[in-house]
Design an enzyme around this catalytic site. Structure first.
Site, short mmCIF file in Angstrom:
data_model
loop_
_atom_site.label_atom_id
_atom_site.label_comp_id
_atom_site.label_asym_id
_atom_site.label_seq_id
_atom_site.Cartn_x
_atom_site.Cartn_y
_atom_site.Cartn_z
N GLU A 257 -0.13 -6.08 22.75
CA GLU A 257 -0.42 -7.52 23.02
C GLU A 257 -0.37 -8.35 21.65
O GLU A 257 -0.78 -7.91 20.80
CB GLU A 257 -2.20 -7.56 23.22
CG GLU A 257 -2.88 -9.08 23.25
CD GLU A 257 -4.03 -8.87 23.80
OE1 GLU A 257 -4.91 -8.17 23.41
OE2 GLU A 257 -4.33 -9.60 25.19
N GLU B 100 -14.12 -6.88 28.65
CA GLU B 100 -13.21 -7.78 29.03
C GLU B 100 -12.22 -7.70 27.88
O GLU B 100 -12.33 -8.47 26.70
CB GLU B 100 -13.43 -9.28 29.10
CG GLU B 100 -14.69 -9.39 30.38
CD GLU B 100 -14.02 -9.29 31.73
OE1 GLU B 100 -12.68 -9.16 31.65
OE2 GLU B 100 -14.81 -8.69 32.48
N LYS C 234 -23.33 -13.39 19.72
CA LYS C 234 -22.62 -13.37 18.61
C LYS C 234 -21.39 -13.94 18.76
O LYS C 234 -20.32 -13.07 19.23
CB LYS C 234 -22.42 -11.85 18.20
CG LYS C 234 -22.38 -11.63 16.81
CD LYS C 234 -21.11 -12.18 15.95
CE LYS C 234 -20.09 -11.44 15.96
NZ LYS C 234 -18.99 -11.99 15.31
N CYS D 191 -6.09 -13.70 26.94
CA CYS D 191 -6.02 -12.16 27.07
C CYS D 191 -5.22 -12.09 28.47
O CYS D 191 -4.76 -11.04 28.51
CB CYS D 191 -7.37 -11.69 27.41
SG CYS D 191 -8.42 -12.69 28.48
P1 ADP Z 1 -9.79 -10.39 17.04
O1 ADP Z 1 -9.02 -9.12 16.56
O2 ADP Z 1 -8.74 -11.21 18.05
O3 ADP Z 1 -10.51 -11.20 16.51
P2 ADP Z 1 -11.90 -8.83 18.14
O4 ADP Z 1 -12.23 -7.77 19.10
O5 ADP Z 1 -12.00 -8.09 16.66
O6 ADP Z 1 -10.79 -9.81 18.17
O7 ADP Z 1 -13.36 -9.80 18.03
C1 ADP Z 1 -14.01 -10.14 19.26
C2 ADP Z 1 -15.45 -10.22 18.82
O8 ADP Z 1 -15.85 -9.16 18.62
C3 ADP Z 1 -15.72 -11.21 17.63
O9 ADP Z 1 -16.92 -11.80 17.79
C4 ADP Z 1 -16.18 -10.13 16.63
O10 ADP Z 1 -16.67 -10.55 15.40
C5 ADP Z 1 -16.49 -8.95 17.33
N1 ADP Z 1 -16.49 -7.53 16.64
C6 ADP Z 1 -15.16 -6.95 16.03
N2 ADP Z 1 -15.96 -5.81 15.44
C7 ADP Z 1 -16.79 -5.44 15.87
C8 ADP Z 1 -17.73 -4.38 15.66
N3 ADP Z 1 -17.40 -3.42 15.08
N4 ADP Z 1 -18.99 -4.47 16.36
C9 ADP Z 1 -19.26 -5.53 17.08
N5 ADP Z 1 -18.59 -6.70 17.13
C10 ADP Z 1 -17.59 -6.74 16.63
#
Ligand code: ADP
Ligand code: MG
Length: 483
Positions: free
Chosen positions: A386, A251, A176, A285
């Site tokens: 961060e 991570e 994903k 990160c």
């Molecule tokens: P950022 O806030 O920097 O975009 P995220 O941690 O939100 O970082 O996103 C990292 C990855 O996790 C992306 O692929 C995002 O779509 C996915 N993601 C965000 N929220 C969820 C969730 N509730 N369940 C699964 N994957 C998620």
């Protein structure tokens, strides 16, 4: 050059079952780059089913000899190298980074497949001694179907960092990519299919986190989730996965200390410290975003860093002169700029701020000027949270004990950089810092052969090197009575 792309499920490129799409943006211009399927539960379910079939039918995992898996991984590496320039340009357009950085990412992604191709044939088990009347075999087997959820800062590299060891271990995968940067992951699917990877071994579901990532957490056919991203989403993922005791590798973020001692070789320390915060637009990160400088050299180091930072050239990542591109999205633009306001409101003084491009073609781009703050305390929000953007917070220190205490006064523990010419001081500090990765007289190298991962809120588990392979394997004991 707007195009329409499709998700990759069970070896075929498909639209989302709902027909829904979203746009991915070129952050240098704010213009739409491609229309992408907004996958949701039905699509993720189909991808998981395909990965399950590929795993359970032994199309990839058990019946395929390790050396055949290695051959396919080598061919994927070759495919990445053959498409390297196209992939690098696609990466630049989707996430904004300078082309030289994108080329380095693509090159390392190819190497990761080569590296894990090597491990595919070398994951030997153990034979612990159990006395004369039995033989005890400990063998390694793939964990199963893996949900791999990745961020947007190194789109292809972060995907490959999970896909390559997972496939080498014999797992099958549903990847994903981040909604901001889905394009190179889809190109990887094409390359992998052409390399002979069986249908279902790598699926790519595009879409937003909860809709396209969420079902991977709750689907009982997924054995493991590996995630790179923000701490809060990491906590959510661990909680959801706990309900089914899914294996997790996380991570997460960081607020990594970068310590400049007075006896450092400043010719290395000044550019290294700046690059460690401003590289990749600060969207790293492990960015060394808390810079601790020995009081004895504080003023000189601060002004040298400001001079170094003033040479940073913001612009389109496709322009070879550019050394800092836009941040990835409008949301990230707002977030980073709001932290600059927070720093000012907290009383930190701005020691340096750069300039954004004046090219009218880039007027809609998400360019954030690099900023250096002087903070008197590690307690400010800009020293604790961060930011994930080109914002450096500089804090003076007096001695080793004080700087170790300050360095460790954080919820995170991903990385640390230490600059000194005193080897004993370097190693004592390295041992005292609570972080998964410590650099001495450097900042940010993350060789594939090494280790990656954090202490405390920076995550659980380790990636890269043999550690990543291990994270995609179960151990099984086979005890044979001989009498
Ligand atoms: P950022 O806030 O920097 O975009 P995220 O941690 O939100 O970082 O996103 C990292 C990855 O996790 C992306 O692929 C995002 O779509 C996915 N993601 C965000 N929220 C969820 C969730 N509730 N369940 C699964 N994957 C998620
Ligand atoms: Mg994009």
């Amino acid at each position: 050059m707007r195009e329409t792309v499709q998700a990759f499920i069970g070896g075929a490129f498909v639209d989302a079952a709902s027909g829904e799409t979203f746009d991915t943006i070129d952050p240098a211009t704010g213009e739409v780059l491609a229309t992408v399927p907004a996958c949701a539960a039905a699509d993720v379910g189909a991808a998981v089913a395909a990965a399950r079939v590929a795993f359970d039918s032994d199309r990839w995992s058990g019946a395929v000899a390790e050396r055949e898996r290695a051959t396919v991984l080598h061919r994927i590496a070759d495919g990445i190298r053959a498409a390297a320039e196209e992939l690098a340009e696609l990466e630049v357009r989707d996430c904004g980074k300078p082309i030289a950085d994108a080329r380095a990412d693509i090159d390392e992604a190819a190497f990761m497949f080569e590296y894990y191709a090597g491990w595919a044939t070398k994951a030997a088990g153990d034979i612990p001694p159990v006395g004369p009347d039995a033989l005890n075999l400990v063998v390694k087997e793939p964990v199963g179907v893996c949900g791999l959820i990745v961020p947007w800062n190194y789109p292809l590299l972060m995907a490959v960092q999970k896909v390559a060891p997972a496939l080498a271990a014999g797992c099958t995968t549903v990847l994903k990519p981040a909604e901001q940067t889905p394009l190179t992951a889809l190109r990887l699917a094409t390359i992998a299919a052409a390399a002979g990877l069986p249908d279902g071994a790598l699926n790519v579901v595009t879409g937003f986190g909860p809709a396209a990532g969420g079902p991977l957490l709750t689907d009982p056919r997924v054995d493991k989730v590996s995630f790179t991203g923000s701490r809060d989403v990491g906590i959510h993922i661990m909680r959801e996965c706990a309900a089914q005791l899914k294996r997790v590798t996380l991570e997460l973020g960081g607020k990594s200390p970068n310590i400049v001692f007075a006896d450092a070789d400043m010719a290395g320390a000044i550019p290294g410290t700046c690059d460690g915060v401003f590289g990749n637009q600060g969207q790293v990160c492990s960015a060394g975003s808390r810079v601790f400088v020995d009081r004895a050299v504080y003023d000189d180091v601060l002004s040298a860093m400001a001079t170094h930072a003033s040479a940073i050239r913001l612009g389109s990542g496709l322009d070879p002169e550019t050394t800092m591109g836009p941040v990835v999205s409008a949301a990230q633009y707002d977030r980073v700029r709001s932290y600059v306001d927070v720093g000012r409101a907290e009383g930190a003084s701005v020691a340096f701020t750069g300039t954004t491009p004046d090219d009218p073609a880039l007027a809609g781009g998400y360019f954030v000027a690099p900023t250096i703050f002087e903070a008197t305390s590690n307690d400010l929000r800009i020293a604790r949270e961060e930011i994930f953007g080109p914002v450096m917070t500089v804090i003076p220190f007096g001695d080793v004990d004080e700087v170790v205490r300050l360095a460790n006064d954080t919820e995170y523990g991903l990385a640390a950089a230490i600059w000194t010419s005193d080897i004993t001081k370097a190693l004592r500090t390295a041992k005292a810092v609570r972080a998964g990765v410590v650099w001495i007289n450097d900042s940010q190298p993350a060789p594939t052969e090494g280790l990656w991962g954090g202490f405390k809120h920076s995550g659980i588990g380790r990636e890269l090197g043999p550690y990543a392979l291990d994270a995609y394997q179960e151990r099984k004991q086979i005890y044979i009575k001989l009498s």
